[in-house]
Design a protein around this motif. Structure first.
Motif, mmCIF file in Angstrom:
data_model
loop_
_atom_site.group_PDB
_atom_site.id
_atom_site.type_symbol
_atom_site.label_atom_id
_atom_site.label_comp_id
_atom_site.label_asym_id
_atom_site.label_seq_id
_atom_site.Cartn_x
_atom_site.Cartn_y
_atom_site.Cartn_z
ATOM 1 N N LEU A 669 -40.942 35.036 -21.481
ATOM 2 C CA LEU A 669 -42.206 35.107 -20.757
ATOM 3 C C LEU A 669 -42.339 36.516 -20.198
ATOM 4 O O LEU A 669 -41.386 37.045 -19.629
ATOM 5 C CB LEU A 669 -42.262 34.074 -19.626
ATOM 6 N N PRO A 670 -43.496 37.151 -20.385
ATOM 7 C CA PRO A 670 -43.657 38.546 -19.958
ATOM 8 C C PRO A 670 -43.397 38.731 -18.466
ATOM 9 O O PRO A 670 -43.740 37.881 -17.642
ATOM 10 C CB PRO A 670 -45.113 38.848 -20.309
ATOM 11 N N ILE A 671 -42.796 39.871 -18.141
ATOM 12 C CA ILE A 671 -42.573 40.271 -16.754
ATOM 13 C C ILE A 671 -43.384 41.535 -16.496
ATOM 14 O O ILE A 671 -43.359 42.475 -17.290
ATOM 15 C CB ILE A 671 -41.087 40.537 -16.469
ATOM 16 N N ILE A 672 -44.114 41.558 -15.401
ATOM 17 C CA ILE A 672 -44.888 42.730 -15.001
ATOM 18 C C ILE A 672 -44.127 43.428 -13.881
ATOM 19 O O ILE A 672 -43.820 42.821 -12.858
ATOM 20 C CB ILE A 672 -46.298 42.327 -14.535
ATOM 21 N N HIS A 673 -43.822 44.697 -14.081
ATOM 22 C CA HIS A 673 -42.997 45.427 -13.117
ATOM 23 C C HIS A 673 -43.722 45.609 -11.794
ATOM 24 O O HIS A 673 -43.168 45.384 -10.721
ATOM 25 C CB HIS A 673 -42.616 46.797 -13.686
ATOM 26 N N ARG A 674 -44.971 46.073 -11.837
ATOM 27 C CA ARG A 674 -45.866 46.142 -10.687
ATOM 28 C C ARG A 674 -45.656 47.355 -9.791
ATOM 29 O O ARG A 674 -46.414 47.555 -8.853
ATOM 30 C CB ARG A 674 -45.754 44.858 -9.859
ATOM 31 N N ASP A 675 -44.636 48.179 -10.060
ATOM 32 C CA ASP A 675 -44.448 49.388 -9.249
ATOM 33 C C ASP A 675 -43.881 50.510 -10.114
ATOM 34 O O ASP A 675 -42.895 51.162 -9.751
ATOM 35 C CB ASP A 675 -43.532 49.102 -8.060
ATOM 36 N N VAL A 676 -44.511 50.729 -11.262
ATOM 37 C CA VAL A 676 -44.073 51.790 -12.167
ATOM 38 C C VAL A 676 -44.470 53.140 -11.577
ATOM 39 O O VAL A 676 -45.637 53.372 -11.247
ATOM 40 C CB VAL A 676 -44.710 51.611 -13.558
ATOM 41 N N LYS A 677 -43.503 54.038 -11.438
ATOM 42 C CA LYS A 677 -43.748 55.386 -10.936
ATOM 43 C C LYS A 677 -42.558 56.261 -11.303
ATOM 44 O O LYS A 677 -41.498 55.754 -11.701
ATOM 45 C CB LYS A 677 -43.968 55.384 -9.423
ATOM 46 N N SER A 678 -42.700 57.564 -11.155
ATOM 47 C CA SER A 678 -41.632 58.483 -11.568
ATOM 48 C C SER A 678 -40.370 58.300 -10.739
ATOM 49 O O SER A 678 -39.267 58.556 -11.214
ATOM 50 C CB SER A 678 -42.121 59.929 -11.486
ATOM 51 N N HIS A 679 -40.503 57.842 -9.484
ATOM 52 C CA HIS A 679 -39.327 57.574 -8.642
ATOM 53 C C HIS A 679 -38.480 56.443 -9.217
ATOM 54 O O HIS A 679 -37.269 56.374 -8.958
ATOM 55 C CB HIS A 679 -39.751 57.178 -7.232
ATOM 56 N N ASN A 680 -39.096 55.525 -9.952
ATOM 57 C CA ASN A 680 -38.393 54.347 -10.453
ATOM 58 C C ASN A 680 -37.956 54.488 -11.905
ATOM 59 O O ASN A 680 -37.626 53.506 -12.555
ATOM 60 C CB ASN A 680 -39.271 53.099 -10.292
ATOM 61 N N ILE A 681 -37.972 55.704 -12.425
ATOM 62 C CA ILE A 681 -37.376 56.006 -13.734
ATOM 63 C C ILE A 681 -36.135 56.836 -13.445
ATOM 64 O O ILE A 681 -36.215 58.022 -13.115
ATOM 65 C CB ILE A 681 -38.366 56.763 -14.643
ATOM 66 N N LEU A 682 -34.978 56.175 -13.502
ATOM 67 C CA LEU A 682 -33.717 56.810 -13.107
ATOM 68 C C LEU A 682 -32.989 57.360 -14.331
ATOM 69 O O LEU A 682 -33.145 56.846 -15.442
ATOM 70 C CB LEU A 682 -32.835 55.808 -12.371
ATOM 71 N N LEU A 683 -32.164 58.389 -14.092
ATOM 72 C CA LEU A 683 -31.485 59.099 -15.174
ATOM 73 C C LEU A 683 -29.982 59.033 -14.979
ATOM 74 O O LEU A 683 -29.456 59.356 -13.902
ATOM 75 C CB LEU A 683 -31.947 60.561 -15.202
ATOM 76 N N GLY A 684 -29.285 58.616 -16.032
ATOM 77 C CA GLY A 684 -27.831 58.534 -15.986
ATOM 78 C C GLY A 684 -27.183 59.868 -16.244
ATOM 79 O O GLY A 684 -27.850 60.904 -16.394
ATOM 80 N N GLU A 685 -25.852 59.859 -16.325
ATOM 81 C CA GLU A 685 -25.100 61.098 -16.519
ATOM 82 C C GLU A 685 -25.489 61.802 -17.808
ATOM 83 O O GLU A 685 -25.489 63.021 -17.896
ATOM 84 C CB GLU A 685 -23.595 60.780 -16.501
ATOM 85 N N ASP A 686 -25.835 61.013 -18.839
ATOM 86 C CA ASP A 686 -26.227 61.600 -20.129
ATOM 87 C C ASP A 686 -27.730 61.803 -20.238
ATOM 88 O O ASP A 686 -28.254 62.065 -21.317
ATOM 89 C CB ASP A 686 -25.745 60.704 -21.278
ATOM 90 N N MET A 687 -28.429 61.684 -19.107
ATOM 91 C CA MET A 687 -29.869 61.889 -19.012
ATOM 92 C C MET A 687 -30.687 60.803 -19.732
ATOM 93 O O MET A 687 -31.872 60.972 -19.973
ATOM 94 C CB MET A 687 -30.285 63.271 -19.520
ATOM 95 N N HIS A 688 -30.072 59.675 -20.083
ATOM 96 C CA HIS A 688 -30.850 58.545 -20.572
ATOM 97 C C HIS A 688 -31.643 57.950 -19.405
ATOM 98 O O HIS A 688 -31.178 57.942 -18.259
ATOM 99 C CB HIS A 688 -29.944 57.464 -21.180
ATOM 100 N N ALA A 689 -32.823 57.432 -19.708
ATOM 101 C CA ALA A 689 -33.713 56.904 -18.662
ATOM 102 C C ALA A 689 -33.611 55.393 -18.577
ATOM 103 O O ALA A 689 -33.412 54.705 -19.589
ATOM 104 C CB ALA A 689 -35.159 57.298 -18.956
ATOM 105 N N LYS A 690 -33.755 54.872 -17.361
ATOM 106 C CA LYS A 690 -33.777 53.429 -17.142
ATOM 107 C C LYS A 690 -34.810 53.092 -16.072
ATOM 108 O O LYS A 690 -34.934 53.808 -15.075
ATOM 109 C CB LYS A 690 -32.406 52.909 -16.722
ATOM 110 N N ILE A 691 -35.546 52.002 -16.290
ATOM 111 C CA ILE A 691 -36.510 51.505 -15.307
ATOM 112 C C ILE A 691 -35.744 50.789 -14.190
ATOM 113 O O ILE A 691 -34.845 49.988 -14.447
ATOM 114 C CB ILE A 691 -37.504 50.532 -15.956
ATOM 115 N N SER A 692 -36.119 51.070 -12.940
ATOM 116 C CA SER A 692 -35.448 50.446 -11.802
ATOM 117 C C SER A 692 -36.460 49.839 -10.846
ATOM 118 O O SER A 692 -37.666 49.966 -11.028
ATOM 119 C CB SER A 692 -34.609 51.488 -11.057
ATOM 120 N N ASP A 693 -35.938 49.198 -9.801
ATOM 121 C CA ASP A 693 -36.707 48.659 -8.674
ATOM 122 C C ASP A 693 -37.681 47.563 -9.105
ATOM 123 O O ASP A 693 -38.865 47.809 -9.347
ATOM 124 C CB ASP A 693 -37.465 49.772 -7.937
#
Length: 853
Positions: A669-693
């Motif tokens: 069932l689809p999930i809507i994040h509802r707070d997408v913003k640049s603060h919530n795109i986090l970067l790991g040690e290898d600079m891969h991106a992940k959605i957070s919050d």
């Protein structure tokens, strides 16, 4: 775009303080009010449009039903009841579903039906009263036939967050109304309707048709009538399918209207249409009012039709060219002119093969807006108080104007063309609690309130009943919001002071708080929220993991975030729920985030490692993303953070889009994040991106669900305006927010620059000027493939379309960003170097993990 700027700079501060003035549009965005309805809401069996009672919109007047002998004459169910106003000179409906700066079709209908037992001979002594949009005269309603339904339409731009329709008693019988309807229009439609001028409908005719037409044939629910035919006209029609509208078509005439038309028997016979009518006597004379004529054409045949238009004896002079349609089934062509009411004549040219043709005609008259109004900020704030807290005062229409109708308990002051509210008396409404001290010390508004329940500002015990006055500010939107927040505090803070996270409070939040599966079962005797799996940490373990919370690495609305270590080497981020959050939205967000991340896993979503459910120390434990957020690298000011290259930026937003797409289409069932913003795109040690919050996320409850009805929430600058104003949350709301992130990534600028506008507005202007390089972050120093930048900008502008249905899906966004990334990678393969951080091969797999749940 002006309404977007107003939305981001003015309305959202109210959202952030949880102050809402909310009406209930249906799933079309329509507000349909059956005036005087005593029964429940219903769906009209002819239109399938939902109607509600007017009880929530007005507190004055009397409910009636039309006499039984006239019920068979009613065209719609909404005509069977009405509300009359035997007392009060001005009675107003405030429809608070409006968005400031948005354009609406407003329609009022009136059927008398001898509801009063025939006390008045309408034929000899008609009922007459004025109809206003706010302070502006719309029409003089004249009811001379009990069996007839009178309809008035107007197209207006909302100057505040509500549209006010007023009935004014002129001493010629009791005003009444049967129904009131509000229909949102496209922002580009009818450009002659502007902030300082509404358009009143004079006539709208579907030429060549035999039947009346409205919704669903017209998605905007305009009423298309049929004309009284004259012998020179010939009706023609087609069953063909029309192409899409021209980009310059601001009317959007329905296809069913374009399929019929009138013409004449030969090119030598003029096509004459008379638009002057006796009812114009209910308006100011034509010489004192502008009339806008819209003529709509669509060719049926491949032979050439060419003709000229005349209004009376005046030739239509738009670019001094003739209207020319030469190919079968072309999109409609709408011509307009501003003239006095007169005959319209279409005259074939010598080169025309076929005689003139006309599919439809609309005529509107101007409704000039009064130059002096109450400040829209003040109107929104005072309407919030009235609506949210049911203030028991006869408040309707403009709060300050006209002066003889000023709201009781208000004092206003003229400030240029606007009136400002300078004093507000709330005594007699029995609010209790304590006003925040910051509000008590504000200046420039006198606020009066009862002190029989204690001094709301000074916290003193109640003595005898008296009135106190404090001074607060309402001169800015933020200050206006503070006033409304104070009223909220009046009503509820007394009870809130007594509550901690007790059994009852946890139970309140444990019943499906987000629409996502809720694993909270009960509260044990030690005060822990019991979860359904084994990822729980004790508070003592958190102290050890974080070295007694020694290194704070950030703070958000939920609370501070600390660096921690598991098993001595695995770094984690520990997000603690602040005490303030525990007593507010924090516990909702805690439960939402735990429930989301326990069941959803993807390589581009941040990994939830565990949580702590101690009632005084709620916490979430995540994998540590050592390189911060996308915000830090494109807009942040942290030391030692290098400028991120265009290759890195496109790679990161492509990965983030995959994570978001997984939420939308990779879960059962689809999930809507509802707070997408640049603060919530986090970067790991290898600079891969992940959605957070995921604290604000919402989940669909079944596959057939089209949207989630929920009060708007999010972050200023990123929140979808359509979602905010309609409270209809869809996956396209996330798409809008992600589009803002893409523009932020291209420009390196914040969503909102005070005094300049929103990034969508700024970029559109520069793109329309053809200067793409002017929008690109100058720190990139021209080190990018221009085609890649164009592609990202283009998909971003599609994502931020005003109407959600016009936006792409996240699947489509992923594909477009994949192409943009490939273009920039090719530039590097061809001999250029990436001077930024890292060089990671993209992974285009959008469904890396198995389906959730």
């Amino acid at each position: 775009m002006r309404f977007l700027l107003q939305f981001f700079l003015l309305v959202l501060p109210m959202q952030l303080l949880h102050v809402y003035v909310h009406a209930e549009p249906d799933n079309l965005g329509f507000v349909s009010i059956d005036c005087g309805l005593s029964g429940p809401s219903y769906v009209d069996d002819r239109t399938n449009i939902s109607y509600v009672s007017d009880d929530g919109y007005i507190a004055t007047g009397e409910k009636h039903e039309i006499s039984s002998e006239y019920k068979s004459r009613a065209l719609y169910t909404s005509d069977l009841s009405l509300r009359s106003f035997p007392s009060g000179g001005r009675n107003c409906y405030a429809v608070a579903a409006a968005a400031r700066g948005r354009k609406y079709l407003v329609r009022a209908r009136f059927m008398h039906g001898d509801y009063d037992g025939g006390e008045r001979n309408l034929a000899s002594t008609p009922v007459r009263f004025n109809l206003n949009i706010g302070l502006d005269f719309w029409y003089e309603v004249t009811v001379s036939d009990a069996a007839r339904t009178y309809t008035r339409e107007a197209i207006a731009v909302a100057v505040a967050s509500s549209v006010s329709v007023c009935l004014l008693d002129t001493g010629h019988g009791t005003p009444f109304i049967s129904s009131l309807e509000l229909r949102p229009m496209g922002i580009d439609m009818y450009p002659e309707a502007v902030a300082n001028r509404s358009l009143g409908l004079f006539t709208r005719l579907n030429m060549g048709a035999n039947n009346f037409l409205r919704y669903p044939n017209d998605v905007f629910d305009r009423f298309w009538g049929t004309p009284v035919y004259i012998t020179e006209w010939l009706n023609i029609s087609t069953n063909g399918t029309f192409m899409s509208y021209y980009s310059t078509d601001h009317i959007r005439v329905p296809t069913d209207v374009l399929r019929t038309a009138i013409t004449t028997s030969a090119t030598s016979v003029h096509l004459n249409i008379t638009v002057y009518a006796a009812s114009v006597g209910q308006l100011p004379p034509p010489t004192e009012r502008a009339y806008f004529h819209f003529l709509h054409f669509a060719s049926f045949e491949q032979q050439q039709r060419q003709f000229e238009m005349y209004f009376g004896k005046v030739k239509w002079k738009h670019n001094n060219i003739s209207v020319h349609e030469s190919y079968s089934m072309q999109p409609s062509y709408s011509s307009k002119g501003v003239y006095m009411l007169s005959n319209v004549s279409l005259v074939a040219t010598d080169d025309s093969v076929l005689p003139p043709l006309l599919n439809a005609i609309e005529v509107y008259y101007s409704i000039p807006r009064d130059d002096t109004i109450t400040s829209p900020d003040d109107v929104d704030a005072i309407m919030a108080i009235k609506t949210q807290y049911q203030v028991k005062k006869n408040w309707m229409g403009d709060p300050c104007l006209p002066k003889e109708s000023k709201w009781t308990g208000l004092q206003c002051r003229q400030d240029g063309v606007e009136s400002k509210i300078i004093s507000l008396d709330l005594s007699g409404n029995h609010f209790d609690g304590t006003i925040p001290q910051a509000l008590c010390t504000k200046e420039s508004l006198n606020l009066r309130y009862d002190t029989n329940d204690g001094d709301l500002c000074n916290g003193k015990s109640p003595k005898k009943k008296n009135i106190s006055v404090l001074t607060v500010a309402i001169v800015t939107p933020i200050a206006a919001v503070l006033l409304v927040s104070a009223i909220l505090f009046f009503c509820f803070c007394h009870k809130k002071r007594k509550q901690q996270i007790t059994l009852g409070l946890v139970h309140q939040y444990s019943v499906q708080p987000t629409g996502i599966s809720n694993s909270v079962s009960h509260v044990d005797i030690k005060g822990h929220i019991l979860m359904s799996d084994d990822h729980e940490f004790t508070y003592e373990e958190l102290v050890k993991i974080t070295n007694n919370f020694s290194e704070c690495i950030g703070e958000g609305g939920f609370g501070p975030v600390y660096l921690g270590k598991l098993q001595g080497s695995i770094q984690v981020a520990v997000k603690m729920c602040s005490r303030k959050s525990v007593h507010g939205q924090g516990i909702r967000e805690f439960l939402a985030e735990v429930d989301s991340l326990k069941t959803v896993h993807h390589k581009y979503l941040v990994l939830l490692i565990g949580y702590c459910t101690n009632k005084n120390h709620l916490a979430l434990i995540y994998e540590y993303m050592s390189n911060g957020s996308l915000f830090d690298h494109i807009r942040g000011k942290k030391a030692n953070v290098q400028t991120m290259s265009w290759l890195q930026r496109t790679r990161i937003v492509h990965e983030a889009a995959q994570g978001l797409n997984y939420l939308h289409s990779g879960c059962v069932l689809p999930i809507i994040h509802r707070d997408v913003k640049s603060h919530n795109i986090l970067l790991g040690e290898d600079m891969h991106a992940k959605i957070s919050d995921f604290g604000l996320s919402k989940c669909y409850i079944n596959e057939a669900q089209t949207h989630i009805s929920v009060t708007a929430a999010g972050t200023i600058g990123y929140i979808d305006p359509e979602y905010y104003f309609s409270s209809r949350l869809t996956m396209k709301s996330d798409v809008f927010s992600f589009g803002v992130v893409l523009l932020e990534t291209v420009t390196g600028e914040p969503p909102i620059v005070p005094g300049v506008g929103h990034v969508v507005q700024r970029v559109k202007q520069k793109v329309s000027d053809g200067d793409i390089s002017a929008i690109v972050d100058p720190r990139l120093e021209d080190a990018y493939d221009m085609r890649s930048v164009w592609k990202v900008t283009d998909i971003a502008l599609l994502c931020t379309k005003e109407v959600s249905d016009d936006r792409p899906t996240m699947t489509e966004v992923v594909e477009q960003l994949k192409d943009a990334l490939a273009l920039e990678e090719a530039r590097h393969i061809d001999g250029y170097s990436d001077n930024g951080q890292g060089s990671i091969k993209p992974d285009s797999s959008a469904n890396w993990a198995p389906l959730a749940r």
